[in-house]
Enzyme design. Sequence first.
Site, PDB file in Angstrom:
ATOM      1  N   SER A   1       0.836  -1.200   0.000  1.00  0.00           N
ATOM      2  CA  SER A   1       0.000   0.000   0.000  1.00  0.00           C
ATOM      3  C   SER A   1       0.871   1.250   0.000  1.00  0.00           C
ATOM      4  O   SER A   1       1.622   1.495  -0.945  1.00  0.00           O
ATOM      5  CB  SER A   1      -0.963  -0.040   1.188  1.00  0.00           C
ATOM      6  OG  SER A   1      -1.909   0.999   1.126  1.00  0.00           O
TER       7      SER A   1
ATOM      8  N   HIS B   1      -8.395   0.965   0.015  1.00  0.00           N
ATOM      9  CA  HIS B   1      -8.384   0.028  -1.106  1.00  0.00           C
ATOM     10  C   HIS B   1      -9.799  -0.481  -1.422  1.00  0.00           C
ATOM     11  O   HIS B   1     -10.016  -1.675  -1.639  1.00  0.00           O
ATOM     12  CB  HIS B   1      -7.412  -1.125  -0.839  1.00  0.00           C
ATOM     13  CG  HIS B   1      -6.003  -0.643  -0.663  1.00  0.00           C
ATOM     14  ND1 HIS B   1      -5.257  -0.170  -1.722  1.00  0.00           N
ATOM     15  CD2 HIS B   1      -5.229  -0.500   0.441  1.00  0.00           C
ATOM     16  CE1 HIS B   1      -4.077   0.228  -1.272  1.00  0.00           C
ATOM     17  NE2 HIS B   1      -4.047   0.062   0.026  1.00  0.00           N
TER      18      HIS B   1
END
Length: 316
Positions: free
Chosen positions: A102, A211
Amino acid sequence: MNTHFREPSGTSPRYAVLFPGQGVQRPGMGEPWRSTESWELVESVSRASGFDVAELLLTAGQDTLSRTDHAQISVFTASLLAWSEFRRRESDARVGAVAGHSLGEYTALVAAGVLSVADGAWLVGERGRAMARAARQRNGAMAAVMGGDIDAVADLVASLQREDADLWVANHNSPQQTVIAGSRTAIDAAASRATASGLRCSALPVSAACHSPYMEPASAALRRALGMTHFAAGVLPVVANVDARAHYGGSQWQELSGRQLVGRVRWVESLRTLHEELGCTDFLDIGPGGTLASLARRTLPEVPARKFTAPATVPA
């Protein structure tokens, strides 16, 4: 089996360096690096991002560090400090490729020479602020589901989506752990259904559904920032979260980074790409915490995985 690259026996490790994302931050995590030559990076990151990074790394409490924008710039900087010291202390180490989980993907892009430190810091600052605004607009939640494979969790998510729940698979972290994201109501329903199915579900201490489509309000600001950023050719391949494929530098990262904001982190596939296709023989977790080394061991137990440790602090 590695069909693309075979490491000759008796040679030194060929590392896949892994950089962590938001969630590993902790008070005082900059202290071990304060007296190192790399500490000068803190001023550069502060100037580029607009945050007082020294304060965040040295004196900020957990509540301050839990804020999305603070957490992201703090973890990014702490990871850069560790990377810089690794290159100093183990200058002969062979690095075959990098990847970041991420937020950690931005650290990986700096380590690979695709982004400058200043551009990486500015992007992380813009990304963190945009995500914080999106989370305030639409509170979300995340949870780790354990005890079942990705297919079992995907089936659980699909069953709730058919009931109009806002729920998505966010991260595939290991064969035994998948993170889901969505509304608080959907996460609570998923936890109840998971328990009934013999799975374990643990809520994460976040107020954003990262996400997932809940981050879409942040996309426009991030894509504007990405469009203003130079992505160089780079010197190492970077395995991208969104497709688990190896990419070198260039403008393709504008699109990949834009997709990553709302797309699934394909971490298990990324680890396999690093080992099986790029020929990396060892995983090296560089940055706060040791989560990525642990996930690597669970995913590919036959591949050595270690944590690059911070220097010991000397009492004043």
